[in-house]
Scaffold this active site. Sequence first.
Site, short mmCIF file in Angstrom:
data_model
loop_
_atom_site.label_atom_id
_atom_site.label_comp_id
_atom_site.label_asym_id
_atom_site.label_seq_id
_atom_site.Cartn_x
_atom_site.Cartn_y
_atom_site.Cartn_z
N GLU A 1 0.81 -1.22 0.00
CA GLU A 1 0.00 0.00 0.00
C GLU A 1 0.85 1.27 0.00
O GLU A 1 0.46 2.28 -0.59
CB GLU A 1 -0.95 0.00 1.21
CG GLU A 1 -2.01 -1.09 1.15
CD GLU A 1 -1.51 -2.44 1.67
OE1 GLU A 1 -0.38 -2.51 2.19
OE2 GLU A 1 -2.25 -3.44 1.57
N HIS B 1 -14.63 -1.13 3.52
CA HIS B 1 -14.56 -1.93 4.74
C HIS B 1 -14.20 -1.07 5.96
O HIS B 1 -13.47 -1.51 6.85
CB HIS B 1 -13.55 -3.07 4.58
CG HIS B 1 -13.98 -4.12 3.59
ND1 HIS B 1 -14.30 -3.82 2.28
CD2 HIS B 1 -14.13 -5.46 3.72
CE1 HIS B 1 -14.63 -4.93 1.65
NE2 HIS B 1 -14.55 -5.94 2.50
#
Lengths: 281, 319
Positions: free
Chosen positions: B61, B112
Site C-alpha cells: 500500500e 470496509h
Amino acid sequence: MNQQPTLNDLVIQTRRDILRMVHQVNSGHPGGSLGCTEFFIALYHKIMKLNPGFSMDGIGEDVFFLSNGHISPVFYSTLARKGYFDVAELATFRKLDSRLQGHPTTHEGLPGIRMASGSLGQGLSVAIGAALAKKLNQDSHTVYALTGDGELQEGQNWEALMFAAAKKVDNLIAAVDLNGQQIDGSTDHVLAMGDLKAKFLAFGWEVVEVTQGNDVEAIISGYETAQSLLGKGKPVCVLLHTVMGHGVDFMMYTHAWHGKAPNDDQLAQALAQNPVTLGDY
Amino acid sequence: MKKYTDLGKKDTRSGFGAGLASLGKTHPNVVALCADLIGSLKMEAFIEAHPERFVQVGIAEANMMGIAAGLTIGGENPFTGTFANFSTGRVYDQIRQSIAYSGKNVKICASHAGLTLGEDGATHQILEDIGLMKMLPGMTVINTCDYNQTKAATIAIADHQGPVYLRFGRPVVPNFIPEDQPFVVGKALMLSPGSDVTIAATGHLVWEALQAAEVLEAQGISCEVINIHTIKPLDEEAILASVAKTGCLVSCEEHNVLGGLGESIARTLAQHHPCPQEFIGTQDTFGESGTPSQLMDKYGLNAAAIEKAVLKAISRKNA
C-alpha cells in the site's frame, strides 16, 4: 555574449553555494550534498532533456525526483544555476517565509520541485508513478530518481523495486548514492545491506555501476550506458559510488558532516579549496 | 417528517465500483490502483473496460500511495482502492508527504471502514481513519451512507481538484438516497426538517438516524435529520442554521467519538452556537469479531441508541 560555464565551474560554484547556504543558517546537510554535486551538474546539464521553464506535469521532457530530500542544498543550487529561479533566492534557504524549505517541497511553489521529500523511502514510488504516467501519455521521455544508500533500509523501496521490475517500468533510471554513510555511522555499521548490486539484479533490474561517482565524465558515460538499456522491459539502476563531503578535504570519508554546518573558520577553509568560478549568490 | 424508502439493500462499495466504471467512460485520465483487493473494492467493471488504466500494485500500500502521487505528475487522476485501514493508518506518512503536503490530486477510496467490516475483527475495523485524514491540511474527507450516494460521490470527486479520502463500507445496507440526488462536496444534505433536535449523521448511521426520527416522531418529537457526507470541509452553515432552530444536536458516526465527525461539529458549536450535543460513536475502543448488526448493537451504533441520545440532548436543552 553568454558563455556557457564549464561543468567544472558549475561543480565548484555549486559546492560554494552548498557550504555558504548551510553555514548561513547553521543547519542543513552538506555531506551528502557535496557528494552528489557532480551527479546533479551532469544530470541537469548533460543527461536530462529539459524544456525551458517549469511545468509540474513535465510532459515532453525528462523529470527528476530526489528521494533523499535532505540533500536539498545541492538540489536548490543546481536548479537556481540552471535558471529555474534566481540564484539570489539561495540566500533564503531554511529561513522563515522561504520557498527553499529545509527539505524540498511543492508547497511553496518553488520551480523545479515536483514532490516533497525528506521522510525517506518515498521517492522511488513517486518516480514510478510518473514513469507510468509518461507511458499512458505516450511520452517517450525518461524519469530519473536519486535515493540515498542508507535510505534503502526503508521497506517501501523494496516494494517499489519489486513493482518496477514486475510491471516493466523501463523508462526509469534510479540512482543510488552509495557513499556508505548514514547519521549513526557507516551503513555497514548501522545496518549492513550486503551486496546491493546483487540485490537489484535479483529484483530484476538492470544495474550500471559508476565507480567514480565524483567524476563528471564518468557519470555521463555511465548514464549513456544506462540510457542504452531503457525501453527493454527492465528498470535501470545506477549505483553511484560517491564520497560524502567530496571537494572539501576535512569533510570527506566521514559521516560527521551529514547534518552539520561548518563554523566560520571551517567555511573559510572549505571555500579556499573551492575558489569562486561563476560568482557567489 | 420526510419518509425514505429502502430501495433494496446494496453495499456502498458496489456504489464505488459503479461510479468508477462510469468515470472510465467519461474521464479518460482516471487511473485506478489496487493493492490485491479488486473483488472487495468492486473494481472489476472498470478494469475490464480499461485494463490499460489499471495498476495492480500487489500487497504494497505504501508503494501504491507513492505511485498514485507520481501519476498525477503527467495529469492522470488516480483513484486508489483498498480497505480503509490500509488506506490510512498503514500509509499515513506516505499520504502526508507524497500526497497531502505535495498537493497531489489523489482520490483515496477506502472500503470496509468501521465495525461493519464484521467477522475479520479489530485488525481490519478501523475506527480512527476519519480523525487521521481530517487532520491533514488540504485533505477532503467524505463518508457516504448508501449505494447511490457512494456512486454519486465517486463520480463527483473526479472533478474535485486536490486530495480526497472517500470512506465506505462492506455490508449491504438500505439504499435510500434518490438516484438523481446531486452530490456536492462539502454541502450537507437536508434529509428531513424538524424543530426539536438536530441529528447530524454520516455513513451507515444515516439510515439509523432516519429510523430513530420516525420512532421519535410518533412520540411527538420533531427531529431534523442532516446527512453530513463531507466531514471536511464541514458545512458549518448548515449545522448552525439547524441548531438555531433546534437548540441541540446528536452526532452519529461509525467511528471513534475521539477525532470524528462529532468533534468537528462540537468545535463549530463551541465557537458559534454553544448548545447540548450528544455523541453516537465508538467510545475509544477497538472493535471485535461478529456480524455487522451484532457489532453495531453491542457498540451502541443503532437507531435505539440514537433515540436515547436525542432524549438526553433535549432534556439537557430544557434543563
